[in-house]
Write an enzyme that holds these catalytic residues in place. Sequence first.
Site, PDB file in Angstrom:
ATOM      1  N   SER A  92      50.043  27.944  38.382  1.00  0.00           N
ATOM      2  CA  SER A  92      49.887  29.401  38.392  1.00  0.00           C
ATOM      3  C   SER A  92      49.126  29.791  39.652  1.00  0.00           C
ATOM      4  O   SER A  92      48.335  29.000  40.185  1.00  0.00           O
ATOM      5  CB  SER A  92      49.150  29.903  37.154  1.00  0.00           C
ATOM      6  OG  SER A  92      49.206  31.322  37.082  1.00  0.00           O
ATOM      7  N   SER A  93      49.362  31.016  40.110  1.00  0.00           N
ATOM      8  CA  SER A  93      48.692  31.477  41.319  1.00  0.00           C
ATOM      9  C   SER A  93      48.699  32.999  41.367  1.00  0.00           C
ATOM     10  O   SER A  93      49.420  33.653  40.614  1.00  0.00           O
ATOM     11  CB  SER A  93      49.394  30.936  42.575  1.00  0.00           C
ATOM     12  OG  SER A  93      50.665  31.550  42.750  1.00  0.00           O
TER      13      SER A  93
END
Length: 376
Positions: A92-93
């Site tokens: 995730s980012s």
Amino acid sequence: MPVNWKPHAAALADRVTPTGSRWHSPVAALARHLFVPRWWAGDDGWALRAGADDEEGWLAAAYADDSLVTRVGAAHADQARPGDRPAGRPTSSATLPSLLVRMFQHARLGDGHTLLDVGTGSGYGTGLACLRLGERQVSSVDVDPYLTEAAGQRLDQAGLRPQLHTLDASGELPGHYDRIVATVGIRPVPTSWLTALKPGGRLVTTIAGTTLVVTADKQDDGTARGRVEWDRAGFMHARHSTDYHALPDGLIEAARTEKGEFVTVSRYPVVDVDQAWDLSSMLGIEVPGIVYGYEEEAEQRTAWLAHPNGSWARAASQADGPPVVHQSGPRHLWDVLDDIRSYWLRHGELPVRGAHVLITPDGRTRLARGTWRATL
């Protein structure tokens, strides 16, 4: 003392939106640092960065046009301890703002449109959509309950309360929408997305394992038709659980070091596939799930490919000499790569970018350009 973030957000808006864009005000008005209080920096392995420890560095990172990795494997930066060094792939980012804006521009969002944002992540992109359309028009989904909970809290801090749902986006969706924009890579387009898209609605997504951006408009017959845009974008694959499925034990080490069952000399130079976007996209269409790497040391260049079915390949060359290729497993991956390069030389380009797209309600995504065809 309050963080003085507004000049940074205004400067970011100037950098990532064209003059007169309706996205300038949302970018300038949203405090991106709220959505990334901690993140993983990957210069030499993954190391934790905490904004509270370095406010100047926090603002510089948060308001740069960069992606900030917030989760590696199952380890979220919010829950990490100093000194933690997670291993694995980013899961995730907070996506770079210019890419979020481009994806929303591809969607041709208009006043009054309802939007489903697939891949809540940090919540920053959801917040931009709320400021553009209004919070009541925006829904967002993510498979990770911590991500939707944390994003909801941070959106609330920003005064925004869209509908957030924790679910696997490949399954049933919670409503019907004028626009669906995915900031995760998928393959193929889930059948539920066409069901949830209103007639005349537009879908914008990327194909997992490629840099291909697909836009498609829903037709009266229930299909969606569009194209692969000339733009490029790379997103993490959509997850269906806590982490991605791991490659077989030892496969990458074998690709990097072992002697192959099949050894040849390639007619083309060693290539860093990750940096050859059209080449990697065609390879991703031909061999979904492929992983690749590249190393340079002095005059030696080495590239390797690996696939979950146990196939691997490695090509290495000294200076400008022809590469020696080692391959093992049920599919000769470097041969597939060289066939794609031969097609490129014969035709002057690869056919996938700019291809016509047909998405059918039974779950097939068909690509076509000239005589070339592919079905996902």
